[in-house]
Design an enzyme around this catalytic site. Sequence first.
Site, PDB file in Angstrom:
ATOM      1  N   ASP A 190     -12.051 -18.195 -24.644  1.00  0.00           N
ATOM      2  CA  ASP A 190     -11.646 -19.242 -24.011  1.00  0.00           C
ATOM      3  C   ASP A 190     -11.981 -18.977 -22.465  1.00  0.00           C
ATOM      4  O   ASP A 190     -11.545 -18.602 -21.659  1.00  0.00           O
ATOM      5  CB  ASP A 190      -9.932 -19.302 -23.830  1.00  0.00           C
ATOM      6  N   ASP A 207      -9.721 -17.224 -35.706  1.00  0.00           N
ATOM      7  CA  ASP A 207      -9.224 -17.298 -34.305  1.00  0.00           C
ATOM      8  C   ASP A 207      -8.026 -16.317 -34.272  1.00  0.00           C
ATOM      9  O   ASP A 207      -7.434 -15.783 -35.242  1.00  0.00           O
ATOM     10  CB  ASP A 207      -8.967 -18.865 -33.880  1.00  0.00           C
ATOM     11  N   GLU A 253      -7.193 -10.917 -32.246  1.00  0.00           N
ATOM     12  CA  GLU A 253      -7.266  -9.445 -31.457  1.00  0.00           C
ATOM     13  C   GLU A 253      -6.317  -8.347 -32.151  1.00  0.00           C
ATOM     14  O   GLU A 253      -6.528  -7.448 -31.901  1.00  0.00           O
ATOM     15  CB  GLU A 253      -6.910  -9.746 -30.141  1.00  0.00           C
TER      16      GLU A 253
END
Length: 771
Positions: A498, A424, A427
Amino acid sequence: MGEIKGMNKYGNIKEWKTKGNETEIIFENQRMIVTVINDEIINVFVPIWSEDHRSKAIEKEDYERASSKGCCVESAEKINEFGEKSVEISTSEIKLIITDGGFADFYSKDGKLISAEYRENRKPIKTLGIWEMELLRAEGHTVADTVLNKPVNDVRRIDLDERLYGLGDKMSFLDKRSYEYENWNTDDPSAHNEQYHSLYKSIPFLICKKRSYTYGLFYDNTFHSYFDLAKENPEYMAYSAEDGNLDLYFIGGGNIKKVVENYTDLTGKTPLPQLWTLGYHQCRWGYSSTKDIMEVADKFRELDIPCESVQFDIDYMDGYRVFTWNEKDYGPKGKLFKELSEKGFKQVVIIDPGTKREEGYFMYEEGTKNGYFFKDSDGKNDYVNAVWPGDANYPDFGRDEVRKWWGSHVNDLTDMGVDAIWNDMNEPASFNGPLPLDVIGHDEDRETTHRELHNVYGHFMSKATYEAMKEHTGKRPLVITRACYSGSQKYAAVWTGDNQSLWPHLAMMIPQLCTLGMCGFSICGVDIGGFGTDSTPELLSRWIEAASFATFFRNHSANGSIRQEPWKFGERTVEIYRKYVKQHYTFLPYLYDLMYEEQTTGLPVMRPLVMEYEDDENTYNLNDEFMVGDKILVSPVVNPGETVKKVYLPKGTWYRYPDGEKIDGGRYILEDAPLDYMPVYIKEGSVIPTYKDISFVGEKLPDKLILLTTPGGGKCNHFKDSGTDYSYKKGKYNLYEFEVDREGKLNLNIVNESQDVEQYSEIAINILKKT
Ligand code: GLC
């Protein structure tokens, strides 16, 4: 400045030569290399930034797979009546004409234009907020400057009715024409909608569907890039990038399936997963203790809702330090995993790249001592930003050595009993503003900056995780990632990040997952029920229905939102939930067979209808239905209060599941869809392998296979193996060819049989027929 080079980009052709499958063309102001990879894939490379490709998406073996399909290349020079020169490079399928000025136009073998460059100057529009506009003016820029001043550009004519698909996880409908997008991996927690230009992933691959021909364009460039898909002008689409090369793969094929097969030959296929990974998973950020996790796990068994894992979010770490364990709330290391696995649950844990800066913490010590973290632009200090654990450093995953280091800690987790890893915040996310573009990292031995690496940060992290797990455990790894780039499908399954408990996010799931599938990501899913904000009984019921054929099938919710286990919403929700999770397991052998085939074809499990019915205009932007393989059509309800669904059935005969009602297609129908029913139809001629009564994969699989067959019979292949490791690559699998004839009699041909794989004790036929 302010305009891209118009009628003459690179000057006239000075000289050119072809050697093997490579043609080099020297223009007055630029060099271009055209490589024919096979008869349907041609690369046009303009070395604006580097002499070599530096692809992160295409590994050597991918390239070899694509080029092994062979090609015949012919090249010739032509001069037209105005004295303009062109070089023509032809394969048995495509002709590429490069003209004076540097334009690359693609034609089909019968001379029809497929894709030509737009010769005039772009006239950009850009929707700006008032402050953004003011800022531009204050800095002395114009809108045109900001849009056009990019070193890498490719502007292509498109037909007025050309459809544009692809670009991975963008928050939008199937046909992306008339919208603009950016590739810059972004973690934005607000409610995503179709105005969003970028999300967590960068997949610079488009599928362009003309009336007569479908082709793909893959712009292999990791820098911040932009796609205007006929928004500013219906006559063209425009691609540009902040830096890097123009590295365009033209991907022919003629239809969507062939284009996807070609694209995934080049960038890789999603590997066959372990069978259990396709099952149901439960998660929540905020399962904060052993007790919490155990209660949830036990409740799934008690309520007879199949479940493979109750996943571990960041709560299991000690102070959110990656690769640590929170003994206070989760007990001694390994104990909880052991207890869960005794109950048949697998262990799936999250890891985040942001590594806490703290003297004495082993990851920090090892990373700083060995120089494994990104550096500030001066190259001296490790770059610092903040994520969950507070001040953090960022591993420089582009280097093999750093990936191996990270992988060794992944191995510690698998040694402790972890079965799958969820990557997770890659990015990468940063709580103290974005990482400056001049932060220093590496692409292997070459020093470079975050400008080049940002969009592949998640890709390299996934590669590190996958390779370590594969080598160390010998099992087929499940790595789940939020951020990625083209080609990451070789290493990781994806989820769409999300989302929120909103009806539009349920609706958006269908085009998002179908699009990810069209871009090679065959294992994908969304947070069922919605991650942020609060779900409702109706929303969760419709969501579990709609997601029940997804290859990554997980309910997940955010800390602070209402709990999202089905029993929180009452008995009726539990019943609907159980019904659809069980339905997912009924079709599990079919999903697994599709994944087995996908390794060769690259075709996803969940497909938009247009992929199967390309001649049917009604499917071109059909966003509330999808196919599972080529046999099952699913039409979920995605609006509140709706109990009748408008369903489009393409031409042919369909059988409603499970009652077997026969329906003629080629029309819209209105289907009753009370809250506990999602319309599903099976195409005539289908034989679909199914299971009956399975509680979860971890327990012994049923030894009875049921062939769900439409009246009149049909055929299918079915694959059975260990479901976990690579033994099938050494022949340890059973491959069956089933044919059910008109009378409902089974003809069975065993193509491959292995002593090590159990045979079914019974293979039964269930004819889907209204009684
Ligand atoms: C991110 C992830 C989410 C996770 C949370 C806490 O927001 O997208 O899935 O639960 O971080 O780790």
